[in-house]
Design an enzyme around this catalytic site. Structure first.
Site, mmCIF file in Angstrom:
data_model
loop_
_atom_site.group_PDB
_atom_site.id
_atom_site.type_symbol
_atom_site.label_atom_id
_atom_site.label_comp_id
_atom_site.label_asym_id
_atom_site.label_seq_id
_atom_site.Cartn_x
_atom_site.Cartn_y
_atom_site.Cartn_z
ATOM 1 N N ASP A 1 -4.518 14.042 -5.759
ATOM 2 C CA ASP A 1 -3.783 12.889 -6.275
ATOM 3 C C ASP A 1 -4.149 12.633 -7.732
ATOM 4 O O ASP A 1 -3.299 12.292 -8.546
ATOM 5 C CB ASP A 1 -4.068 11.640 -5.438
ATOM 6 C CG ASP A 1 -3.235 10.463 -5.933
ATOM 7 O OD1 ASP A 1 -2.000 10.571 -5.900
ATOM 8 O OD2 ASP A 1 -3.814 9.462 -6.390
ATOM 9 N N LYS B 1 -4.628 8.647 0.269
ATOM 10 C CA LYS B 1 -5.893 7.988 -0.081
ATOM 11 C C LYS B 1 -6.347 7.054 1.043
ATOM 12 O O LYS B 1 -7.541 6.918 1.313
ATOM 13 C CB LYS B 1 -5.731 7.220 -1.404
ATOM 14 C CG LYS B 1 -5.604 8.166 -2.594
ATOM 15 C CD LYS B 1 -5.400 7.450 -3.902
ATOM 16 C CE LYS B 1 -4.024 6.929 -4.066
ATOM 17 N NZ LYS B 1 -3.587 6.571 -5.405
ATOM 18 N N ARG C 1 2.267 13.301 -13.218
ATOM 19 C CA ARG C 1 3.445 12.440 -13.040
ATOM 20 C C ARG C 1 3.525 11.431 -14.177
ATOM 21 O O ARG C 1 4.597 11.131 -14.692
ATOM 22 C CB ARG C 1 3.362 11.715 -11.685
ATOM 23 C CG ARG C 1 3.645 12.640 -10.509
ATOM 24 C CD ARG C 1 3.243 11.991 -9.198
ATOM 25 N NE ARG C 1 3.992 10.790 -8.913
ATOM 26 C CZ ARG C 1 3.559 9.788 -8.152
ATOM 27 N NH1 ARG C 1 2.370 9.850 -7.588
ATOM 28 N NH2 ARG C 1 4.303 8.740 -7.940
ATOM 29 N N HIS D 1 -3.537 -2.369 1.189
ATOM 30 C CA HIS D 1 -3.250 -1.758 -0.105
ATOM 31 C C HIS D 1 -2.113 -2.531 -0.761
ATOM 32 O O HIS D 1 -1.116 -2.848 -0.123
ATOM 33 C CB HIS D 1 -2.823 -0.295 0.096
ATOM 34 C CG HIS D 1 -2.461 0.381 -1.184
ATOM 35 N ND1 HIS D 1 -3.400 1.028 -1.975
ATOM 36 C CD2 HIS D 1 -1.286 0.499 -1.836
ATOM 37 C CE1 HIS D 1 -2.798 1.515 -3.042
ATOM 38 N NE2 HIS D 1 -1.518 1.209 -2.983
ATOM 39 N N SER E 1 1.012 9.764 -2.299
ATOM 40 C CA SER E 1 -0.134 9.387 -3.125
ATOM 41 C C SER E 1 -0.928 8.256 -2.449
ATOM 42 O O SER E 1 -2.161 8.307 -2.343
ATOM 43 C CB SER E 1 0.385 8.956 -4.503
ATOM 44 O OG SER E 1 -0.577 8.264 -5.224
HETATM 45 N N1 URA Z 1 0.017 3.761 -6.702
HETATM 46 C C1 URA Z 1 -0.521 4.926 -6.247
HETATM 47 O O1 URA Z 1 -1.647 4.971 -5.771
HETATM 48 N N2 URA Z 1 0.250 6.027 -6.352
HETATM 49 C C2 URA Z 1 1.500 6.027 -6.851
HETATM 50 O O2 URA Z 1 2.130 7.072 -6.889
HETATM 51 C C3 URA Z 1 2.034 4.807 -7.321
HETATM 52 C C4 URA Z 1 1.257 3.679 -7.218
#
Ligand code: URA
Length: 435
Positions: A181, A207, A188, A102, A203
């Site tokens: 999320d 995932k 947010r 990621h 977050s």
């Molecule tokens: N990327 C994400 O997936 N979540 C965040 O909160 C910030 C960057």
């Protein structure tokens, strides 16, 4: 979620009545005053929010309190668990070990397009659920979808079967994975509460866990083209990502890497696919992209238990096996070698040149990312190709970059480059590595 451990939380447990507005108010006050909430509060709060027992107003207040007071590691882990449980999760058959990577978001960041097939070409399995562009940064899903025929909306079964058969898949995250999320991120974004390490960790890690992989490599970008400019904040995010993944029994590594200027040379969507294709096909390869792609791939292979990981990755790159794997993955998702190899940037171009002799002192990655996004929204392979890196010597009139597309213009492109007398200090590519 077995193996999830809450280490000695010094937290305030609120009354165990069902989560309603009154309990949420007490939770907000607790966080506002600097105490940590108990895991059970985070676990009850998320379903209460999703089922509208508490509203955006209270959740926004909680998020702002979290930004100001921060979350403990226990709180981030509890929030992560609640978010994973808000939706579907993907599971691979027993005996299949799957890795994932990621990136926290960058400009000209083609590492996923390169490292995923590269790692699969070395015999490890990679399952990657990706997102779309966020702000000035590119999204791997938007990039893949510029290849004619490629599908990214794979069902759970298709995703799992492709990883088993081909060794890798990159798919868009469905709305059924971590729906919390999606709701929280939108709130947010609206309320200025994105920059909080604990919330970002929950977050991202939620995932990744829901995506089913068994081990992760996080590439945390830092610098003027990243969401986190400051290396201290990036290192603390990297440490917490690894720690929270560990709470779920998932080994993880994090690299804190430079994003003060674009990683590669192409900035856009399809134009970055062209760069990744040409990089994998070789033989000419940008050194900075090669160094980071091999480092990320090496960490993924090491987590998957492959011996001499960086040497294996290097061989797969140089032999063309990684390129063949990219083609195989694209074909499995509905695209074709012909479509990939026919991709080219639009003919209309505008060139930015150096206004004077000197050194390139700064390249505004955020500005280039925004420009490229505007260009590529009109034509999928429109975008920017830079000709220089920070620290390069240029003469008046030397090419700095070319913008491709019907709306390409030289002036805004030139504004992203600063030329001065002083050669800037070289910056490291990798600032820190956390295992
Ligand atoms: N990327 C994400 O997936 N979540 C965040 O909160 C910030 C960057």
């Amino acid at each position: 979620l077995a193996g999830f451990v809450l280490a000695g939380a010094k937290s305030t447990r609120l009354a165990m009545e069902s989560f309603d507005e009154a309990r949420m108010r007490r939770a907000i006050e607790t966080k506002r005053d600097g105490a940590a909430l108990h895991a059970s509060d985070w676990e009850a709060m998320i379903p209460a929010y999703l089922s509208a027992r508490i509203g955006d107003d209270q959740m926004a207040a909680m998020l702002m309190a979290a930004v100001w007071r921060g979350l403990t590691l226990d709180e981030s882990a509890a929030l992560t668990k609640a978010m994973v449980e808000s939706g579907e999760t993907i599971a691979f058959p027993p005996g299949t070990f799957v890795v994932d990577k990621h990136s926290s978001g960058g400009v000209s960041d083609i590492v996923s397009l390169v490292a995923v097939p590269l790692v699969a070409a070395c015999g490890a399995r990679v399952a990657k659920l990706s997102g779309r562009a966020l702000g000035h940064t590119g999204g791997t899903i938007d990039k893949l979808e510029t290849i004619s025929g490629v599908r990214t909306a794979l069902s759970r079964d298709e995703f799992v079967a492709q990883v088993e058969r081909v060794g890798c898949a990159i798919a868009a995250q469905s709305d059924r994975i971590v729906p919390a999320d999606k709701r929280l991120y939108a709130l947010r974004d609206r309320t200025g509460t994105v920059p909080c390490v604990g919330l970002i960790v929950a977050s991202i890690v939620s995932k990744k866990i829901a995506g089913g992989a068994h081990a992760f490599v996080f590439d945390v970008k830092c610098g003027r083209g990243a969401f986190l400019r400051d290396s201290e904040a990036a290192c603390s995010l990297a440490r917490e990502l690894v720690a929270v993944a560990g709470r779920f029994g998932r080994p993880a590594r994090a690299l804190v890497t430079d994003m003060d200027e674009p990683l590669g040379h192409a900035v856009g969507t399809g134009i970055e696919v062209i760069e990744a294709r040409d990089f994998l096909r070789g033989p000419a390869r940008d050194e900075r992209v090669r160094a980071l792609a091999l480092r990320v791939a090496g960490e993924m292979l090491s987590l998957a238990g492959i011996a001499s990981p960086e040497a294996a990755a290097s061989r797969a790159l140089d032999s063309g096996a990684a390129y063949d794997k990219l083609v195989e993955m694209i074909e499995a998702q509905g695209g074709s070698r012909e479509a990939l190899e026919a991709m080219t940037h639009p003919l209309n171009a505008a060139r930015a040149t150096a206004p004077r002799d000197g050194y390139v002192t700064e390249i505004d990655a955020t500005g280039l990312g925004n420009l490229a996004r505007t260009l590529s929204e009109r034509e999928p392979t429109a975008g920017i190709v830079t000709a220089v890196r920070a620290g390069d010597r240029v003469e008046r009139g030397s090419l700095l970059a070319t913008a491709y597309g019907s709306a390409a213009a030289a002036a805004p492109l030139a504004a992203a480059f600063t030329v001065g007398d002083q050669k800037p200090e070289p910056r490291p590519l990798v600032y820190d590595a956390i295992a």
